[in-house]
Design an enzyme around this catalytic site. Structure first.
Site, PDB file in Angstrom:
ATOM      1  N   GLN A  38      -4.661  -5.067   7.178  1.00  0.00           N
ATOM      2  CA  GLN A  38      -5.696  -5.981   6.681  1.00  0.00           C
ATOM      3  C   GLN A  38      -5.666  -7.337   7.386  1.00  0.00           C
ATOM      4  OE1 GLN A  38      -8.003  -4.883   4.847  1.00  0.00           O
ATOM      5  NE2 GLN A  38      -7.141  -3.101   3.809  1.00  0.00           N
ATOM      6  N   CYS A  89      -4.905   2.481  -3.618  1.00  0.00           N
ATOM      7  CA  CYS A  89      -3.631   2.998  -3.068  1.00  0.00           C
ATOM      8  C   CYS A  89      -2.484   2.003  -3.275  1.00  0.00           C
ATOM      9  CB  CYS A  89      -3.755   3.376  -1.593  1.00  0.00           C
ATOM     10  SG  CYS A  89      -4.988   4.626  -1.277  1.00  0.00           S
ATOM     11  N   ASP A 108       2.944  -4.519   8.174  1.00  0.00           N
ATOM     12  CA  ASP A 108       1.751  -3.702   7.987  1.00  0.00           C
ATOM     13  C   ASP A 108       0.559  -4.642   8.198  1.00  0.00           C
ATOM     14  OD1 ASP A 108      -0.475  -2.422   7.039  1.00  0.00           O
ATOM     15  OD2 ASP A 108       0.441  -1.715   5.174  1.00  0.00           O
ATOM     16  N   LYS A 133     -10.609  -0.367  10.821  1.00  0.00           N
ATOM     17  CA  LYS A 133     -10.846  -1.555   9.991  1.00  0.00           C
ATOM     18  C   LYS A 133     -11.240  -2.755  10.855  1.00  0.00           C
ATOM     19  CE  LYS A 133      -7.384  -0.215   6.519  1.00  0.00           C
ATOM     20  NZ  LYS A 133      -8.157   0.414   5.470  1.00  0.00           N
ATOM     21  N   HIS A 193       0.871  -1.179   0.000  1.00  0.00           N
ATOM     22  CA  HIS A 193       0.000   0.000   0.000  1.00  0.00           C
ATOM     23  C   HIS A 193       0.909   1.231   0.000  1.00  0.00           C
ATOM     24  CE1 HIS A 193      -2.785   2.937   1.847  1.00  0.00           C
ATOM     25  NE2 HIS A 193      -3.767   2.144   1.446  1.00  0.00           N
TER      26      HIS A 193
HETATM   27  N1  C6P Z   1      -6.379   0.529   2.904  1.00  0.00           N
HETATM   28  C1  C6P Z   1      -8.263   0.191   1.418  1.00  0.00           C
HETATM   29  O1  C6P Z   1      -9.380   0.484   0.961  1.00  0.00           O
HETATM   30  P1  C6P Z   1      -5.127   3.851   7.097  1.00  0.00           P
HETATM   31  O2  C6P Z   1      -5.778   4.577   5.942  1.00  0.00           O
HETATM   32  O3  C6P Z   1      -3.944   4.582   7.597  1.00  0.00           O
HETATM   33  O4  C6P Z   1      -6.086   3.438   8.139  1.00  0.00           O
HETATM   34  O5  C6P Z   1      -4.593   2.457   6.483  1.00  0.00           O
HETATM   35  C2  C6P Z   1      -3.621   2.490   5.477  1.00  0.00           C
HETATM   36  C3  C6P Z   1      -3.377   1.129   4.936  1.00  0.00           C
HETATM   37  C4  C6P Z   1      -2.141   0.549   5.120  1.00  0.00           C
HETATM   38  N2  C6P Z   1      -1.874  -0.677   4.689  1.00  0.00           N
HETATM   39  C5  C6P Z   1      -2.788  -1.428   4.050  1.00  0.00           C
HETATM   40  C6  C6P Z   1      -2.441  -2.812   3.615  1.00  0.00           C
HETATM   41  C7  C6P Z   1      -4.059  -0.902   3.833  1.00  0.00           C
HETATM   42  O6  C6P Z   1      -4.977  -1.636   3.195  1.00  0.00           O
HETATM   43  C8  C6P Z   1      -4.364   0.418   4.266  1.00  0.00           C
HETATM   44  C9  C6P Z   1      -5.698   1.030   3.991  1.00  0.00           C
HETATM   45  C10 C6P Z   1      -7.710   0.997   2.565  1.00  0.00           C
HETATM   46  O7  C6P Z   1      -7.601  -0.730   0.960  1.00  0.00           O
HETATM   47  C11 C6P Z   1      -7.762   2.468   2.280  1.00  0.00           C
HETATM   48  S1  C6P Z   1      -6.726   2.942   0.933  1.00  0.00           S
END
Ligand code: C6P
Length: 439
Positions: free
Chosen positions: A229, A392, A226, A252, A149
Site C-alpha cells: 500500500q 484480509c 510489506d 495496485k 494483512h
Molecule cells: N490488499 C486490499 O483490498 P496481493 O493480493 O498479493 O497483490 O497483495 C496482498 C497484500 C499484502 N499486503 C497488504 C498491506 C495489502 O493491502 C495486500 C492486498 C488488498 O486491501 C486485497 S486483500
C-alpha cells in the site's frame, strides 16, 4: 445489532430523493487530463458516473499500460532467456528492462536484487520460504504487528509450525498507531526478522518504518517491509530505508495483475535457497542433483508472466512521468479533506490516525448500526465502488471489535468532488436505514 439489508422491508435507493451532483471545481479540471488516460473512469454504473474508491484492492489502468500489453502480443511475443531468434531476444530485453526500471523506481543499488513473482503475497512467501526455512531455528523470533494483512501473517504461521519459531506483535493504540514504546521489550537477540506493513490497508496508518528498521538492525534483526500500500503512493528508497526485503504488487500501482516484486539485498538473495525448482533457475542438472543460477533468475523458475511484466514497465513510466512526490502531495490533500469532512459527521466512525500526515488515502469507516456490506451495496447503486469486509486483516478487526469496515481508498486520479459525492451517498444510506427502522 446491525441491520441487514437482506432481511427485507428496506426501500430501494430509487425510492429516496436523488442527491444533487457537485459541479466540477478547478481541482477536478486539472486532473481531467489524468482521468482521460484511464478509459474505465468514463464508465457509468447503473446510469451514474463510476466513482472508483477501491484502489487499495487494485488500481485502474491507463491506456499506455493496456497498449503495452497489446503491442507486446502483436509484435514481440516469444519465450524469454532461451531462444536465439530475434523475437526471443526482443522479448528478453523488454522483460529485463523492466527489472532495471523497477530497481531505479525503488532506488535499489543493483537490478539483480529485483525478483518478479505473481503478487505481493507470493513475494512475502518467497522470503519466508527461501530465507526462513534455511536460516531459522527453534526459539528464534519474528516480530510482526497487530495490523498485518494475512499475507504477512500466514507465511510466518507456516514457519512457526514447521520450525518451532515464536511470533511476537507490536500492538497498536485506539488511533491505529503502533505503540513503539514496546519495541525495547519486544526486540531481543532472539529476533531474527521484523516484518511489517509500511501502510495499513485497513486503517491507513503510515508506519514510521525507518525508525523501526534502525531499532531492528541494532539488535541484529533483518527487516521485511510489506510495501503493497505504500510503493504505489509515495516515493520509497530502499537504500535510504536500508530495509532488507521489500514486497509489493504491480496491480495496485497502475500495472496489470499477475506481477509481484520482491526486492532483497543481494548478499541475502545469494545466500538463500530457491523457492521453486524447474526450468530457467538452474546452472547444471544431473539426474540426481542440480546447481542453481544466480539471483534473480535462481528465484524465477519456469516461464514468467512476460506480457504483464512489460505492462508493469509502462505503469512505472506513467508513475515516473506523473512524479511520485506529486502523487503523494495530491493524495495527502485528498486525505486531509476527506478526514476533515468525515470527522464532521457524528454518525460515522472513522478508524485510523486523525493526522493526515500519518494517514494514507484509505478511509475505513462504519455507520452506526449498519452492516458495512449494506453500505457497500447501497453505494454501489450510486455508482460508487468501495470495499466492505475484513480486508484480509481479521486479527486487526477483532482488536477493533468489529467484523469489518467500509473502506474508501484513493489514488491520484480521485477528486474532492468524488469524496463529496461519497458523503452525500452515505447520507442516502442513513436515509434508507432510518426509513426502514421507522416503518
Ligand atoms: N490488499 C486490499 O483490498 P496481493 O493480493 O498479493 O497483490 O497483495 C496482498 C497484500 C499484502 N499486503 C497488504 C498491506 C495489502 O493491502 C495486500 C492486498 C488488498 O486491501 C486485497 S486483500
Amino acid at each position: 445489532m446491525m441491520t441487514d439489508i437482506h432481511s427485507g422491508n428496506i426501500p430501494a435507493a430509487s425510492d429516496i430523493p436523488e442527491t444533487s451532483r457537485v459541479p466540477a471545481s478547478d481541482g477536478a479540471k486539472i486532473f481531467k487530463k489524468t482521468r482521460d488516460d484511464f478509459p474505465i473512469l468514463k464508465r457509468k454504473i447503473y446510469g451514474k458516473p463510476l466513482i472508483y474508491l477501491d484502489n487499495a484492492a487494485t488500481s485502474q489502468k491507463p491506456f499506455s499500460v493496456i497498449q503495452a500489453i497489446q503491442t507486446y502480443y502483436e509484435n514481440s511475443n516469444a519465450n524469454i532467456h532461451r531462444g536465439v531468434h530475434h523475437l526471443a531476444e526482443e522479448a528478453t530485453s523488454a522483460y529485463e528492462a523492466v527489472r532495471k526500471k523497477t530497481a531505479a523506481f525503488i532506488h535499489a543499488k543493483d537490478h539483480h536484487s529485483i525478483l518478479f513473482t505473481r503478487n505481493c503475497t507470493e513475494a512475502i512467501n518467497l522470503a519466508a520460504f527461501s530465507w526462513g526455512r534455511k536460516f531459522l531455528k527453534p526459539g528464534d523470533e519474528i516480530l510482526l504487528t497487530e495490523m498485518e494483512h494475512h499475507s504477512n501473517l500466514i507465511p510466518w504461521h507456516f514457519l512457526k509450525n514447521e520450525k518451532g519459531i515464536e511470533l511476537k506483535f507490536i500492538p497498536f493504540n485506539e488511533e491505529g498507531i503502533l505503540n513503539l514504546s514496546k519495541l525495547p521489550e519486544l526486540l531481543s537477540s532472539r529476533t531474527k526478522l521484523v516484518s511489517l506493513t509500511h501502510i495499513s490497508n485497513s486503517l491507513g496508518t503510515i508506519n514510521p518504518i525507518k525508525q523501526i528498521i534502525e531499532a531492528a538492525h541494532e539488535k541484529g534483526a533483518l527487516v521485511l517491509i510489506d510495501g503493497a500500500q505504500s510503493v504505489p503512493h509515495l516515493p520509497v528508497d530502499v537504500q535510504d530505508l536500508n530495509c532488507d526485503f521489500l514486497a509489493f504488487s504491480s496491480h495496485k500501482m497502475l500495472g496489470p495483475t499477475g506481477v509481484g516484486i520482491l526486492y532483497g539485498k543481494l548478499e541475502l538473495l545469494e545466500a538463500m535457497d530457491p523457492f521453486m525448482g524447474g526450468g530457467e533457475m538452474i546452472r547444471e542438472v544431473w539426474l540426481d542433483h542440480s546447481t542453481y543460477s544466480k539471483p534473480p533468475w535462481k528465484y524465477e523458475a519456469g516461464t514468467p508472466n512476460i506480457a504483464d511484466t512489460i505492462g508493469f514497465g509502462a505503469a512505472l513510466d506513467y508513475l515516473n512521468q506523473t512524479g511520485m512526490k506529486e502523487i503523494q502531495k495530491q493524495e495527502e490533500e485528498l486525505t486531509r479533506f476527506a478526514l476533515q469532512r468525515f470527522s464532521a459527521e457524528k454518525e460515522i466512525k472513522v478508524y485510523g490516525p486523525q493526522n493526515f500526515k500519518i494517514h494514507a488515502g484509505i478511509i475505513s469507516f462504519n455507520l452506526e448500526g449498519i452492516h458495512p456490506h449494506d453500505v457497500g451495496t447501497i453505494l454501489d447503486q450510486e455508482g460508487i465502488a468501495i470495499r466492505a469486509g475484513h480486508h484480509c486483516t481479521q486479527p486487526l478487526m477483532r482488536k477493533l471489535g468489529v467484523s469489518g469496515t467500509a473502506r474508501a481508498s484513493f489514488y491520484f486520479y480521485n477528486t474532492k468532488e468524488e469524496v463529496e459525492l461519497l458523503l452525500q451517498s452515505i447520507q442516502k444510506v442513513f436515509q434508507i436505514f432510518h426509513h426502514a427502522a421507522a416503518r
